[in-house]
Design a protein around this motif. Sequence first.
Motif, PDB file in Angstrom:
ATOM      1  N   THR A 110       0.817  -1.222   0.000  1.00 56.60           N
ATOM      2  CA  THR A 110       0.000   0.000   0.000  1.00 56.60           C
ATOM      3  C   THR A 110       0.851   1.273   0.000  1.00 56.60           C
ATOM      4  N   PRO A 111       2.043   1.311   0.608  1.00 58.97           N
ATOM      5  CA  PRO A 111       2.876   2.509   0.420  1.00 58.97           C
ATOM      6  C   PRO A 111       3.398   2.587  -1.014  1.00 58.97           C
ATOM      7  N   SER A 112       3.607   3.811  -1.483  1.00 63.26           N
ATOM      8  CA  SER A 112       4.211   4.035  -2.804  1.00 63.26           C
ATOM      9  C   SER A 112       5.707   4.255  -2.638  1.00 63.26           C
ATOM     10  N   LEU A 166       5.917   5.447   3.531  1.00 66.38           N
ATOM     11  CA  LEU A 166       5.642   4.410   4.536  1.00 66.38           C
ATOM     12  C   LEU A 166       5.214   4.971   5.904  1.00 66.38           C
ATOM     13  N   PRO A 167       5.903   6.012   6.467  1.00 66.24           N
ATOM     14  CA  PRO A 167       5.477   6.489   7.795  1.00 66.24           C
ATOM     15  C   PRO A 167       4.022   6.961   7.808  1.00 66.24           C
ATOM     16  N   LEU A 168       3.590   7.560   6.710  1.00 62.22           N
ATOM     17  CA  LEU A 168       2.205   8.022   6.623  1.00 62.22           C
ATOM     18  C   LEU A 168       1.243   6.834   6.647  1.00 62.22           C
ATOM     19  N   ALA A 174      -2.660   1.676   7.559  1.00 61.69           N
ATOM     20  CA  ALA A 174      -3.075   1.205   6.233  1.00 61.69           C
ATOM     21  C   ALA A 174      -1.920   0.553   5.500  1.00 61.69           C
ATOM     22  N   SER A 175      -0.842   0.214   6.212  1.00 65.70           N
ATOM     23  CA  SER A 175       0.345  -0.317   5.554  1.00 65.70           C
ATOM     24  C   SER A 175       0.358  -1.843   5.587  1.00 65.70           C
ATOM     25  N   TYR A 176       0.384  -2.464   4.405  1.00 67.82           N
ATOM     26  CA  TYR A 176       0.568  -3.915   4.351  1.00 67.82           C
ATOM     27  C   TYR A 176       1.093  -4.305   2.975  1.00 67.82           C
TER      28      TYR A 176
END
Length: 344
Positions: A110-112, A166-168, A174-176
């Motif tokens: 999910t992170p860009s 990623l920190p956001l 919402a990070s996976y």
Amino acid sequence: MELGSITELPADYRAEMAAAGVTPLWPILRDSLPRGTPRATCAPTHWRYEKLRPLLLRAGELTPIERAERRVLVLSGTGYGEAAAQATPSIYLGMQLLLPGERAPSHRHTPSAVRLAVEGDGASTLVEGEKLPMEPGDLVLTPNGEWHEHVHEGQEPVIWLDALDLPLLIYLEASYAEEAETEAQPRIPDRSAVEYVASGLRPKRPAGVAAPKNPLRRFPWKRTREALRALIRSGGKPCAEMEFINPETGEGVLATLGFCALLIRAGRQCAPARCSPPAAFHVVEGRGCSEINGEKIRWRRKDTFCAPAFASIIHEADEDSYLIRIDESPLHRKLGVYEERANV
Ligand SMILES: [Fe+2]
């Protein structure tokens, strides 16, 4: 007027509040809403490549790629404490090593991410089947939700800088990530060499056929450098700056993080406006100094540094210097909080 502190309140009242699951706002009001300027945890930090490189190469000896999946050293911003996985509130930076013959397996998350190639030839990133060579200075996108892996068909170690939001995503819970069962094979060539070869030109598509969501995933350094040189020749200014954009929409390349390339002439200074978003800088070529809120960072080729929100930044180049600026401006603009103030 100074606001009351928590310790002024009677112990029994504090205990009853805690039991009821509430807390008084007034002792924390100024921390949450400081007057005039946000309170920054992010602090100016300098990561010297000459220190990172041997540590990365040693990681290559100590940990096989199969045991690491991604062999990365995270650049921790001093404001966030030791081993923090962030350089600014929303930017994670990591320096990644891939050795000849290695492959970092396919996954998506999910992170860009953006990869900025630092050293070595022969590695490529495959994104949704598009094979993107990574030559020093190239910017390669792996937007969120897109399957990607890294391969190395060259003869020497390859190192690149990862920048992710990623920190956001962690803050938003919402990070996976997901791992692919089979490894992807290249299906389509690098679009920067096929469909978007010249600026201002894009393939004509029949009515109703939409452009790809992320049409250009690789920005070759050679072209970026040429564009900066042309701009600085024509303007006669001490520095030139170009934004990386989606060629189909004119918007930034990612929803959250923005990327610019900056050229500062030898012996010249530039003092950009103080911007609301924090930023990180990577030195592609050159040598010089940046004064960030009065703190001097003397940088050279392949170094990385960061600056907090509304920082006063004065760049000065000893030789013609090329920097990539990574910031949170798309996010600030979407939230309606983007701001620039004069650098006085
Ligand atoms: Fe990834």
